[in-house]
Write an enzyme that holds these catalytic residues in place. Structure first.
Site, PDB file in Angstrom:
ATOM      1  N   GLU A 113      96.115  50.120 -68.995  1.00  0.00           N
ATOM      2  CA  GLU A 113      95.205  50.270 -70.369  1.00  0.00           C
ATOM      3  C   GLU A 113      94.772  48.590 -70.472  1.00  0.00           C
ATOM      4  O   GLU A 113      95.095  47.953 -70.204  1.00  0.00           O
ATOM      5  CB  GLU A 113      96.093  50.415 -71.484  1.00  0.00           C
ATOM      6  CG  GLU A 113      96.372  51.915 -71.552  1.00  0.00           C
ATOM      7  CD  GLU A 113      97.151  52.380 -72.868  1.00  0.00           C
ATOM      8  OE1 GLU A 113      96.800  53.669 -73.258  1.00  0.00           O
ATOM      9  OE2 GLU A 113      97.896  51.656 -73.141  1.00  0.00           O
ATOM     10  N   CYS A 134     105.774  46.939 -65.800  1.00  0.00           N
ATOM     11  CA  CYS A 134     106.214  45.432 -65.954  1.00  0.00           C
ATOM     12  C   CYS A 134     107.846  45.270 -65.724  1.00  0.00           C
ATOM     13  O   CYS A 134     108.454  46.327 -65.893  1.00  0.00           O
ATOM     14  CB  CYS A 134     106.032  45.008 -67.569  1.00  0.00           C
ATOM     15  SG  CYS A 134     106.304  42.992 -67.545  1.00  0.00           S
ATOM     16  N   CYS A 138     111.011  42.463 -71.891  1.00  0.00           N
ATOM     17  CA  CYS A 138     111.219  41.896 -73.197  1.00  0.00           C
ATOM     18  C   CYS A 138     111.604  42.931 -74.306  1.00  0.00           C
ATOM     19  O   CYS A 138     110.667  43.788 -74.311  1.00  0.00           O
ATOM     20  CB  CYS A 138     109.839  41.041 -73.435  1.00  0.00           C
ATOM     21  SG  CYS A 138     109.353  39.952 -72.175  1.00  0.00           S
ATOM     22  N   CYS A 141     108.712  44.507 -76.774  1.00  0.00           N
ATOM     23  CA  CYS A 141     107.320  44.943 -76.099  1.00  0.00           C
ATOM     24  C   CYS A 141     107.601  46.222 -75.694  1.00  0.00           C
ATOM     25  O   CYS A 141     108.430  46.468 -74.562  1.00  0.00           O
ATOM     26  CB  CYS A 141     107.097  43.800 -74.969  1.00  0.00           C
ATOM     27  SG  CYS A 141     105.548  44.289 -74.185  1.00  0.00           S
ATOM     28  N   GLU A 190     103.200  40.807 -65.759  1.00  0.00           N
ATOM     29  CA  GLU A 190     103.353  39.522 -65.671  1.00  0.00           C
ATOM     30  C   GLU A 190     102.207  38.757 -64.476  1.00  0.00           C
ATOM     31  O   GLU A 190     102.335  38.770 -63.410  1.00  0.00           O
ATOM     32  CB  GLU A 190     104.673  39.053 -65.376  1.00  0.00           C
ATOM     33  CG  GLU A 190     104.940  37.603 -64.954  1.00  0.00           C
ATOM     34  CD  GLU A 190     104.433  36.757 -65.985  1.00  0.00           C
ATOM     35  OE1 GLU A 190     103.622  35.888 -65.618  1.00  0.00           O
ATOM     36  OE2 GLU A 190     105.038  36.518 -67.118  1.00  0.00           O
ATOM     37  N   SER A 221      98.312  34.516 -69.762  1.00  0.00           N
ATOM     38  CA  SER A 221      99.433  34.541 -70.441  1.00  0.00           C
ATOM     39  C   SER A 221     100.729  34.798 -69.687  1.00  0.00           C
ATOM     40  O   SER A 221     100.823  35.853 -68.902  1.00  0.00           O
ATOM     41  CB  SER A 221      99.445  35.533 -71.787  1.00  0.00           C
ATOM     42  OG  SER A 221     101.069  35.451 -72.342  1.00  0.00           O
ATOM     43  N   LEU A 244     106.524  32.656 -75.862  1.00  0.00           N
ATOM     44  CA  LEU A 244     107.702  31.931 -76.169  1.00  0.00           C
ATOM     45  C   LEU A 244     108.679  32.675 -76.824  1.00  0.00           C
ATOM     46  O   LEU A 244     109.845  33.086 -76.541  1.00  0.00           O
ATOM     47  CB  LEU A 244     107.486  30.575 -76.712  1.00  0.00           C
ATOM     48  CG  LEU A 244     108.379  29.705 -77.047  1.00  0.00           C
ATOM     49  CD1 LEU A 244     109.111  29.152 -75.642  1.00  0.00           C
ATOM     50  CD2 LEU A 244     108.048  28.362 -77.828  1.00  0.00           C
ATOM     51  N   ASN A 320     104.268  44.339 -84.049  1.00  0.00           N
ATOM     52  CA  ASN A 320     103.539  45.507 -83.850  1.00  0.00           C
ATOM     53  C   ASN A 320     104.526  46.996 -83.635  1.00  0.00           C
ATOM     54  O   ASN A 320     105.169  46.652 -82.437  1.00  0.00           O
ATOM     55  CB  ASN A 320     102.320  45.708 -82.856  1.00  0.00           C
ATOM     56  CG  ASN A 320     101.257  44.918 -83.424  1.00  0.00           C
ATOM     57  OD1 ASN A 320     100.734  44.898 -84.402  1.00  0.00           O
ATOM     58  ND2 ASN A 320     101.022  43.769 -82.421  1.00  0.00           N
ATOM     59  N   CYS A 363      99.041  44.189 -79.835  1.00  0.00           N
ATOM     60  CA  CYS A 363      99.763  43.368 -78.945  1.00  0.00           C
ATOM     61  C   CYS A 363     101.284  43.818 -78.637  1.00  0.00           C
ATOM     62  O   CYS A 363     102.132  44.225 -79.452  1.00  0.00           O
ATOM     63  CB  CYS A 363     100.029  41.794 -79.331  1.00  0.00           C
ATOM     64  SG  CYS A 363     101.050  40.845 -78.389  1.00  0.00           S
TER      65      CYS A 363
END
Length: 385
Positions: A113, A134, A138, A141, A190, A221, A244, A320, A363
């Site tokens: 996407e 990924c 995280c 996420c 990543e 990022s 972070l 989000n 995000c």
């Protein structure tokens, strides 16, 4: 929200043509390919590659016949042995706030996407993916719930920009008043685990005779793959953003498990040594605001102390929501008080306005919902619906 393609009616189709796709090659690769295919003699390869480069990346042309300064017989030879291809756009969605999201099929089972986020006026950023899925997991996420399938090639990264340019009608590459003015590697994956392809893609995107988006308008990022940070700066000269989200190892290890491998002290040392770091080339620190987790005034003060001496700005990102998440977004007043602490310390700390939430384009929301929709469509087809 507008959806312009039905996933149930878009079966997988191979992207890769039987002929080489010139679109994502570097200049050197393009020249070598033309010689290998027997289209041009070696002494003319560089000149012919420059012509094709401008047609593909400045004008966005995919038809050799439109390349009017290329000899007719050469155009015919090119059409026989190679191609200029775009990936398949499986779905296009437009948010009520103008955000656009494309589900792009690079090859059967290989889908990512890509999101365009309009800004004030005509400017806007394109959020591109570097991997399919990924590995970082995280916990805040949604993308991290999608297992890694593979790295994207440089051609597949560049193709996301081309698809967006096609949809926005931005060919030839405008010099001013661009709707697509910035590139951010903040989509799926990543980037530093795919640095070779990311660096090659940036070289293509930043080339002044093509897409021509300045390296100072390209941001990569990372969650903090420390050994690759210096190479990123040296090879791409891109702007750096750090995901972070916490100021101490105990909390960051829960939010960003990569911290167990590269703790905050190592990460900050690598950031301070980032090539080109200066007041005019600041690091952006991304900090997602999680209610009762990392949003206290004490955390804000700890963040100020952590970043002391680093040319930086801090993007505060309201969380989000996504189905199954264990977190809630901090209250708006809490976010504003957090920002005030940072502002008083001299750090720019904009609060990011959530964009594209209604199409799961904000995000941390990418990919997984599309997978659910595709699975639903497959079940419907299997049932004869």
């Amino acid at each position: 929200m507008g959806v312009t393609l039905d996933l149930a009616r878009a079966p997988a189709q191979p992207l890769a043509p039987s002929r080489p796709n010139l679109s994502g090659m570097t200049r050197a690769e393009l020249a070598a390919c033309l010689v290998e295919l027997g289209v041009v003699r070696p002494e003319k390869a560089k000149m012919r590659a420059s012509q094709l480069w401008r047609w593909m990346h400045h004008y966005g042309v995919t038809d050799f016949e439109k390349m009017t300064d290329v000899a007719k017989e050469t155009r015919a030879a090119l059409a026989e042995v190679c191609a200029i291809s775009r990936p398949q756009v499986v779905e296009r969605q437009v948010s009520k706030d103008g955000t656009r999201k494309w589900l792009i099929r690079m090859a059967p089972g290989i889908e990512v996407e890509t999101v365009y986020i309009p800004d004030v006026g005509r400017a806007g950023a394109l959020c591109v993916s570097s991997q399919v899925g990924c590995t970082l997991n995280c916990t805040f996420c949604h993308t991290g719930t999608q297992a890694l399938v593979r790295n994207l090639t440089a051609a597949e990264i560049v193709a996301q920009v081309q698809v967006a340019r096609d949809d926005l009608g931005e060919w030839p590459s405008p010099k001013e008043d661009r709707r697509l003015s910035n590139i951010v590697f903040m989509g799926m994956g990543e980037p530093l685990y795919n640095l070779d392809n990311v660096a090659a893609a940036i070289d293509i995107i930043a080339d002044n005779e093509g897409i021509a988006i300045s390296r100072r308008r390209i941001t990569v990022s990372t969650s903090g793959v420390v050994p690759e940070l210096a190479a990123l700066g040296e090879r791409t000269q891109a702007m750096l953003a750090i995901s972070l989200h916490a100021t101490n190892d105990e909390l960051r290890e829960k939010l960003v498990p990569l911290n167990r491998k590269y703790p905050i002290a190592e990460l900050m040392a690598a950031i301070r040594a980032y090539p080109g770091l200066s007041n005019s080339k600041r690091v952006t620190f991304e900090y997602v605001m999680l209610k009762g987790v990392n949003d206290s005034p004490a955390e804000a003060k700890a963040l100020v102390n952590l970043l002391k001496g680093v040319p930086a700005k801090i993007n505060l990102i309201p969380f989000n929501p996504w189905p199954g998440s264990q977190y809630e977004c901090s209250d708006w007043g809490t976010i504003e008080r957090f920002a005030a602490v940072l502002n008083r310390a001299g750090y720019a700390s904009p609060i990011r306005t959530p964009r594209g939430r209604d199409i799961l384009a904000a995000c941390g929301q990418l990919k997984s919902e599309s997978e659910k929709l595709r699975a639903s469509a497959r079940r419907k087809l299997a049932a004869g619906g």
